[in-house]
Scaffold this motif. Structure first.
Motif, PDB file in Angstrom:
ATOM      1  N   ILE A 192       0.945  -1.271  -0.137  1.00 24.01           N
ATOM      2  CA  ILE A 192      -0.011  -0.032  -0.035  1.00 24.01           C
ATOM      3  C   ILE A 192       0.845   1.210   0.218  1.00 24.01           C
ATOM      4  CG2 ILE A 192      -1.718   1.513   1.358  1.00 24.01           C
ATOM      5  CD1 ILE A 192      -2.729  -1.652   2.232  1.00 24.01           C
ATOM      6  N   VAL A 193       2.127   1.134   0.839  1.00 21.77           N
ATOM      7  CA  VAL A 193       2.911   2.385   0.940  1.00 21.77           C
ATOM      8  C   VAL A 193       3.332   2.613  -0.537  1.00 21.77           C
ATOM      9  CG1 VAL A 193       5.228   3.079   2.004  1.00 21.77           C
ATOM     10  CG2 VAL A 193       3.324   2.148   3.422  1.00 21.77           C
ATOM     11  N   TYR A 194       3.681   1.500  -0.984  1.00 19.94           N
ATOM     12  CA  TYR A 194       4.364   1.515  -2.390  1.00 19.94           C
ATOM     13  C   TYR A 194       3.600   2.235  -3.552  1.00 19.94           C
ATOM     14  CZ  TYR A 194       6.408   0.038  -6.962  1.00 19.94           C
ATOM     15  OH  TYR A 194       7.122  -0.361  -8.171  1.00 19.94           O
ATOM     16  N   GLY A 195       2.215   1.588  -3.419  1.00 19.16           N
ATOM     17  CA  GLY A 195       1.332   2.084  -4.327  1.00 19.16           C
ATOM     18  C   GLY A 195       1.074   3.726  -4.215  1.00 19.16           C
ATOM     19  N   ILE A 196       1.066   4.060  -2.931  1.00 23.43           N
ATOM     20  CA  ILE A 196       0.739   5.538  -2.737  1.00 23.43           C
ATOM     21  C   ILE A 196       2.012   6.154  -3.291  1.00 23.43           C
ATOM     22  CG2 ILE A 196       0.240   7.381  -0.757  1.00 23.43           C
ATOM     23  CD1 ILE A 196      -1.441   4.965   0.564  1.00 23.43           C
ATOM     24  N   TRP A 197       3.187   5.616  -2.745  1.00 22.29           N
ATOM     25  CA  TRP A 197       4.278   6.417  -3.156  1.00 22.29           C
ATOM     26  C   TRP A 197       4.413   6.653  -4.659  1.00 22.29           C
ATOM     27  CZ3 TRP A 197       8.265   6.087   1.159  1.00 22.29           C
ATOM     28  CH2 TRP A 197       9.162   7.261   0.988  1.00 22.29           C
TER      29      TRP A 197
END
Lengths: 131, 197
Positions: A20-25
């Motif tokens: 999720i962090v990767y996706g947002i970033w």
């Protein structure tokens, strides 16, 4: 089973959060999908272990038990069998069919079917070990 | 109930006192299947990110028809689960009928898939949407087909009226896990290919 469940779910949740962090970033979907898939890869069997850990008493390996506490019924296992070999031969012929031509599939498909039927019937009978 | 049923001894529900090894193996294998389909979804989203309009202009998809067959596939999951409940309660004959019902629904789904493949104006060489459509629906259709084959083998294993096959419940449940998984994947695929605009 609790330890397995915790490990798998823990890993899965970690990767899921990272996904999720990767996706947002990164705002990039394919990597996010793969990371979420990896999360599910951990959570999926983890939840299965968790389901069982709540329904069965701890196994000897879950506690500080001596080795002989694990003696007794383990599970039903297939006996020695020729069918995996036949199945392997069928799959081998199937791959050869991709290389040398589809006529080989005419031999490969019945071999695979035959092997699967043999293995299934043997599972029903209990396998060679029961003879 | 008909009079033909023999007076049977009430034995109670069949349960496992520990996870069957087959089931654990199937769960871990399904984990690898998740990764397999994740790869396909990743390809789908990568292609989608590079196309301005999704689905590309000229793509004629019958969302309603496929939707109906999606519902049939979802229904087959429920019929199969009814079979699992039946086999747990030692009603093997009833369970087999539920498997037949699930098989028919699965075959209908694959039939619609084949019909769609033949009649779709977008081909696998038309554009990248066509490629991803055919590869994802094709590999999913193959999974449904394998599921139907597994059910045929399961019915072969359950042939006859005699109980006592120790691995029967585990095999029945194993197929159910796989079938539900294939079902859930299709819901995802259907949403991404047909509904997502």
């Amino acid at each position: 089973m609790k330890t397995e469940a915790r490990l798998l779910i823990g890993l899965g949740v970690f990767v899921l959060i990272m996904g999720i962090v990767y996706g947002i970033w990164s705002k990039e979907l394919s990597g996010t999908v793969m990371l979420i898939g990896t999360g599910i890869l951990g959570i999926f069997p983890g939840l299965y272990y968790r389901y069982w850990s709540k329904r069965m008493a701890g196994r000897p390996e879950d506690t500080d038990a001596p080795v002989d506490a694990g003696a007794g019924f383990i599970g039903s296992f297939p006996g020695s069998s020729i069918w995996p070999f036949v199945l392997g031969m069928g799959c081998w012929l199937m791959v050869l069919a991709l290389v040398f031509g589809s006529w080989l599939a005419v031999i490969a498909l019945p071999t695979i079917t035959f092997a699967l039927a043999g293995a299934t019937a043997e599972g029903r009978r209990g396998g060679a070990a029961s003879h | 109930m008909t009079a033909t049923t023999a007076p049977e001894v009430k034995l109670g529900k069949i349960t496992h006192d520990r996870p069957p090894m087959l089931a654990v193996g199937i769960m871990i294998w399904l984990g690898s299947e998740v990764m397999f389909f994740s790869g396909l979804f990743a390809a789908l989203f990568t292609i989608r990110a590079h196309i301005g309009v999704w689905p590309p202009a000229g793509t004629k998809l019958d969302t309603v028809q496929s939707g109906i067959f999606t519902i049939l596939l979802v229904a087959s999951s429920f019929t199969y689960q009814m079979g699992v409940f039946a086999v747990e309660n030692r009603r093997r004959q009833v369970a087999k009928y539920w498997v037949y019902a699930s098989m028919v629904l699965g075959i209908l789904f694959v039939g619609n898939q084949v019909y769609e493949w033949i009649n779709l104006t977008t081909r696998w060489y038309t554009n990248s949407y066509g490629s991803v459509f055919f590869i994802t629906t094709g590999l999913h259709g193959l999974h449904v087909f394998i599921g139907i084959v597994a059910m045929i083998f399961l019915l072969g294993r359950m042939k006859g009226k005699t109980e006592g096959d120790p691995g029967e419940l585990a095999a029945f449940q194993g197929v159910s896990y796989y079938w539900h998984f294939v079902d859930v994947v299709w819901i995802g695929l259907y949403s991404c290919l047909f509904l997502l605009k």
